[in-house]
Scaffold this motif. Structure first.
Motif, mmCIF file in Angstrom:
data_model
loop_
_atom_site.group_PDB
_atom_site.id
_atom_site.type_symbol
_atom_site.label_atom_id
_atom_site.label_comp_id
_atom_site.label_asym_id
_atom_site.label_seq_id
_atom_site.Cartn_x
_atom_site.Cartn_y
_atom_site.Cartn_z
ATOM 1 N N THR A 75 0.856 -1.179 0.000
ATOM 2 C CA THR A 75 0.000 0.000 0.000
ATOM 3 C C THR A 75 0.891 1.228 0.000
ATOM 4 O OG1 THR A 75 -1.700 -1.168 1.254
ATOM 5 C CG2 THR A 75 -1.845 1.227 1.202
ATOM 6 N N ILE A 76 0.558 2.173 -0.838
ATOM 7 C CA ILE A 76 1.269 3.447 -0.864
ATOM 8 C C ILE A 76 0.311 4.498 -0.324
ATOM 9 C CG2 ILE A 76 2.349 5.195 -2.294
ATOM 10 C CD1 ILE A 76 3.138 2.992 -4.230
ATOM 11 N N HIS A 77 0.722 5.146 0.766
ATOM 12 C CA HIS A 77 -0.054 6.229 1.363
ATOM 13 C C HIS A 77 0.565 7.540 0.870
ATOM 14 C CE1 HIS A 77 -1.846 3.330 4.113
ATOM 15 N NE2 HIS A 77 -0.632 2.866 4.306
ATOM 16 N N GLY A 78 -0.228 8.367 0.205
ATOM 17 C CA GLY A 78 0.264 9.631 -0.328
ATOM 18 C C GLY A 78 -0.350 10.809 0.392
ATOM 19 N N VAL A 79 0.477 11.825 0.669
ATOM 20 C CA VAL A 79 0.019 13.058 1.321
ATOM 21 C C VAL A 79 0.611 14.235 0.560
ATOM 22 C CG1 VAL A 79 -0.014 14.430 3.436
ATOM 23 C CG2 VAL A 79 -0.016 11.947 3.586
ATOM 24 N N PHE A 80 -0.252 15.105 0.086
ATOM 25 C CA PHE A 80 0.193 16.345 -0.536
ATOM 26 C C PHE A 80 0.327 17.385 0.562
ATOM 27 C CE2 PHE A 80 -2.028 14.304 -4.052
ATOM 28 C CZ PHE A 80 -1.112 14.464 -5.072
ATOM 29 N N GLY A 81 1.369 18.171 0.494
ATOM 30 C CA GLY A 81 1.537 19.217 1.484
ATOM 31 C C GLY A 81 2.540 20.245 1.019
ATOM 32 N N PRO A 82 2.623 21.335 1.750
ATOM 33 C CA PRO A 82 3.597 22.361 1.401
ATOM 34 C C PRO A 82 5.002 21.931 1.829
ATOM 35 C CG PRO A 82 2.448 22.987 3.383
ATOM 36 C CD PRO A 82 1.804 21.715 2.895
ATOM 37 N N ASN A 83 5.952 22.762 1.546
ATOM 38 C CA ASN A 83 7.316 22.562 2.020
ATOM 39 C C ASN A 83 7.261 22.326 3.530
ATOM 40 O OD1 ASN A 83 9.832 23.322 3.255
ATOM 41 N ND2 ASN A 83 10.405 24.265 1.319
ATOM 42 N N PRO A 84 7.961 21.329 4.067
ATOM 43 C CA PRO A 84 7.891 21.036 5.496
ATOM 44 C C PRO A 84 8.258 22.226 6.386
ATOM 45 C CG PRO A 84 8.979 19.241 4.375
ATOM 46 C CD PRO A 84 8.780 20.331 3.358
ATOM 47 N N THR A 85 9.194 23.055 5.949
ATOM 48 C CA THR A 85 9.557 24.234 6.738
ATOM 49 C C THR A 85 8.390 25.204 6.809
ATOM 50 O OG1 THR A 85 11.822 23.976 5.948
ATOM 51 C CG2 THR A 85 11.254 26.076 6.972
ATOM 52 N N LEU A 86 7.725 25.429 5.688
ATOM 53 C CA LEU A 86 6.561 26.316 5.655
ATOM 54 C C LEU A 86 5.435 25.742 6.514
ATOM 55 C CD1 LEU A 86 5.016 28.769 4.482
ATOM 56 C CD2 LEU A 86 4.368 27.295 2.568
ATOM 57 N N TRP A 87 5.200 24.423 6.405
ATOM 58 C CA TRP A 87 4.144 23.784 7.182
ATOM 59 C C TRP A 87 4.423 23.900 8.682
ATOM 60 C CZ3 TRP A 87 -0.625 22.440 6.323
ATOM 61 C CH2 TRP A 87 -1.265 21.573 7.197
ATOM 62 N N THR A 88 5.665 23.699 9.098
ATOM 63 C CA THR A 88 6.036 23.803 10.510
ATOM 64 C C THR A 88 5.823 25.228 11.009
ATOM 65 O OG1 THR A 88 7.667 22.052 10.231
ATOM 66 C CG2 THR A 88 7.903 23.443 12.166
ATOM 67 N N PHE A 89 6.231 26.216 10.230
ATOM 68 C CA PHE A 89 6.025 27.604 10.624
ATOM 69 C C PHE A 89 4.538 27.931 10.738
ATOM 70 C CE2 PHE A 89 5.529 32.132 9.379
ATOM 71 C CZ PHE A 89 6.110 32.693 10.510
ATOM 72 N N PHE A 90 3.764 27.447 9.779
ATOM 73 C CA PHE A 90 2.322 27.674 9.775
ATOM 74 C C PHE A 90 1.677 27.078 11.030
ATOM 75 C CE2 PHE A 90 -0.940 29.356 7.216
ATOM 76 C CZ PHE A 90 -2.064 28.561 7.331
#
Length: 170
Positions: A75-90
């Motif tokens: 099984t492949i679990h896929g997650v779309f998201g922003p740059n991890p640094t941007l997400w952490t700051f957010f």
């Protein structure tokens, strides 16, 4: 699945089941990606991003996690998201607003218990709610601006999955 859930979620997810063992699947991601993508695999985690020259502030990335609970099935679990640094700051901003809201609520309750005026505390709490909605709106705006690139990432990932299944599947 409810459409409401799909509308609210900021980081879309998906699952794909392939009839391939996980080790073969991991090895299949050790390829040279086509332009304009970068592909990086660390154990069972695969990251697909855009090259630096195609990246904007809102550019998404696709994180794939390979897992298996039975032989020859993965099984492949896929997650779309922003740059991890941007997400952490957010998320840090959200946490800061929530913490400040709770602290102001405690002060407002204490002042009210002592019979003092709490108007300024309530105004401050209301302002924090407005800030939280603004942060949420920026998140939605970022998702909307990154949607074309998200669709490009998904199309490229689908091409990879089809190629892997043809080459290694049943």
């Amino acid at each position: 699945m409810s459409e409401l859930v799909n509308e609210i979620v900021l980081r879309p997810r998906f699952d794909i089941r392939l009839y391939t063992d996980p080790d073969t699947l991991k090895a299949a991601f050790d390829i040279q990606p086509k332009d304009p993508f970068l592909l990086k695999r660390i154990d069972e985690h695969v990251y697909i991003r855009f090259k630096k020259e195609k990246t904007t502030f809102w550019s998404p990335q696709l994180h794939l996690e390979i897992s298996s609970f039975s032989p020859k099935k993965s099984t492949i679990h896929g997650v779309f998201g922003p740059n991890p640094t941007l997400w952490t700051f957010f998320m840090f901003l959200h946490f800061g607003v929530a913490t400040t809201f709770i602290i102001m609520g405690i002060f407002a309750y204490s002042k009210h218990s002592l019979g003092h005026d709490i108007t300024l505390w309530l105004i401050g709490m209301g302002f924090l709610v407005v800030i939280w909605f603004t942060l949420y709106a920026f998140g939605r705006l970022g998702k909307a601006k990154g949607k074309p690139q998200m669709q490009q990432l998904r199309k490229y990932a689908d091409e990879l999955f089809i190629g892997i299944q043809k080459e290694h599947g049943q």
